[in-house]
Scaffold this active site. Structure first.
Site, PDB file in Angstrom:
ATOM      1  N   HIS A  32       0.805  -1.230   0.000  1.00 15.09           N
ATOM      2  CA  HIS A  32       0.000   0.000   0.000  1.00 15.09           C
ATOM      3  C   HIS A  32       0.838   1.281   0.000  1.00 15.09           C
ATOM      4  O   HIS A  32       0.679   2.148  -0.853  1.00 15.09           O
ATOM      5  CB  HIS A  32      -0.912   0.008   1.229  1.00 15.09           C
TER       6      HIS A  32
HETATM    7  C1  BDR Z   1      -2.258   0.732   5.612  1.00 19.87           C
HETATM    8  O1  BDR Z   1      -2.360   0.157   6.930  1.00 19.87           O
HETATM    9  C2  BDR Z   1      -1.110  -0.250   7.380  1.00 19.87           C
HETATM   10  O2  BDR Z   1      -1.168  -1.535   7.903  1.00 19.87           O
HETATM   11  C3  BDR Z   1      -0.155  -0.157   6.218  1.00 19.87           C
HETATM   12  O3  BDR Z   1       1.122   0.249   6.647  1.00 19.87           O
HETATM   13  C4  BDR Z   1      -0.779   0.865   5.309  1.00 19.87           C
HETATM   14  O4  BDR Z   1      -0.348   2.166   5.616  1.00 19.87           O
HETATM   15  C5  BDR Z   1      -3.026  -0.150   4.655  1.00 19.87           C
HETATM   16  O5  BDR Z   1      -4.356  -0.223   5.029  1.00 19.87           O
END
Ligand code: BDR
Ligand code: CA
Length: 339
Positions: free
Chosen positions: A266
């Site tokens: 992400h």
């Molecule tokens: C987001 O949530 C976190 O677990 C990850 O680092 C990312 O920023 C994804 O939903």
């Protein structure tokens, strides 16, 4: 019609750093994908990373700050790059939902990086961010990769920062797709909906990279294996981080096809979308974050009609939202910069 924004023109979406490196500050909660994002940002000549700040999210503030320092060492970041601690928990009545299962041992998927002796600033993250933005007014892009608590505090305590920031690029939300925290919410926004709401109301141009895009840009073995075999320690680390994330996804890929292990990285896509916006498909509009819903607190709400003659809200058209992304393009970028 509840608009209080001062609309500001959206920047054309062009590749970063075409003329000279773009100054950026990164707020993050490393976190496996945060670590990949930091390594990508620091490897990119198009970006000039001026400060890194931390916010509790994927793990406690102590853990994510120590992880950020280790990742900066691995990246070979300048010793004088400022690292500062931000918010240890959400504003108001939010609850922090840890994501330890996704991020694994040490919140870095078990990656064994040596402890860092890098200095952590005495000043707070908010002060460090405010100073960076004030030093280069109109130029600095803030890349927000965790819960938005620290960013909201910056905008509340330093209203000038909202006017002086060039843009906020944030990974968060599930605009038109299923959430990963609740059916309609994504982890970062769900962690601190009140903070996220304030950021969307601040009038600053936003480039939002939600799950709609990140769940499509899956990175598979074709990227992970060459990274693992890289001569460069950063590449091997990114390979290991991607491998960890690949094992955390359940079921077939987001297109419904295949079932190859692949990673949704992400936060790295948010940095990639700054480097090369053509990796994503964008819609324009106004955005807000739900704070009152019994079942939907933390939901990202996108009004693509905002600012048009058929507007359904009075929200200013301050946001671009990624609704799809090119997995091969992200894989190529990671290989090109880090293998
Ligand atoms: C987001 O949530 C976190 O677990 C990850 O680092 C990312 O920023 C994804 O939903
Ligand atoms: Ca994150």
């Amino acid at each position: 019609m509840d608009d209080v924004d001062e609309p500001r023109p959206l920047f054309p979406l062009e590749p970063a750093g075409a003329e000279e490196p773009l100054p950026v500050v990164v707020d993050c909660d490393p976190g496996v994908d945060d670590a990949v994002a930091l390594l990508l940002a620091l490897a990119a000549p198009e970006l000039d990373v001026r400060a890194v700040t931390t916010t509790a999210g994927n793990a406690s503030l102590d853990v994510v700050t120590a992880n950020a320092a280790r990742v900066l060492d691995l990246a070979g970041a300048r010793a004088d790059l400022r690292l500062a601690r931000g918010a240890a928990g959400p504003l108001g009545r939010a609850r922090r939902e840890r994501d330890a299962d996704v991020h694994g041992v040490g919140a870095l998927g078990g990656l064994d990086l040596p402890p860092s002796s890098r200095a952590v600033a005495d000043a707070s993250a908010v002060d460090v961010l405010a100073r960076a933005v004030a030093e280069w007014p109109g130029e600095v892009v803030l890349v927000a990769l965790g819960p938005l608590t620290t960013v909201a505090a910056l905008l509340a305590l330093h209203p000038r920062a909202a006017a002086d920031l060039r843009e906020v690029v944030l990974m968060g939300g599930a605009a038109f797709c299923e959430g990963n925290a609740t059916p309609t919410t994504e982890f970062n926004l769900r962690c601190d909906p009140d903070a996220a709401r304030r950021v969307t109301e601040a009038g600053v141009p936003l480039r939002v990279v939600p799950l709609d895009a990140t769940q499509r840009a899956l990175v598979g073995r074709g990227t992970t294996e060459p990274l693992l075999a890289s001569d460069d320690a950063r590449g091997r680390a990114v390979g290991a981080l991607l491998q960890h994330l690949s094992t955390r996804r359940r079921g077939p890929d987001a297109t419904g096809a295949g079932g190859e292990e692949a990673a949704a990285v992400h936060d790295a896509l948010a940095v990639a979308a700054l480097l090369d916006p053509s990796l994503c498909t964008w819609v324009g509009g106004g955005v807000r974050v739900e704070t009152a819903g019994e079942l939907t607190r933390g939901e990202l709400v996108v009004d693509t009609t905002a600012g048009t003659p058929r507007a359904r809200t009075g929200w200013a058209r301050t946001a671009r939202v990624a609704v799809d992304a090119d997995p091969d393009g992200l894989g190529r970028l990671l290989l090109d910069r880090l293998a």
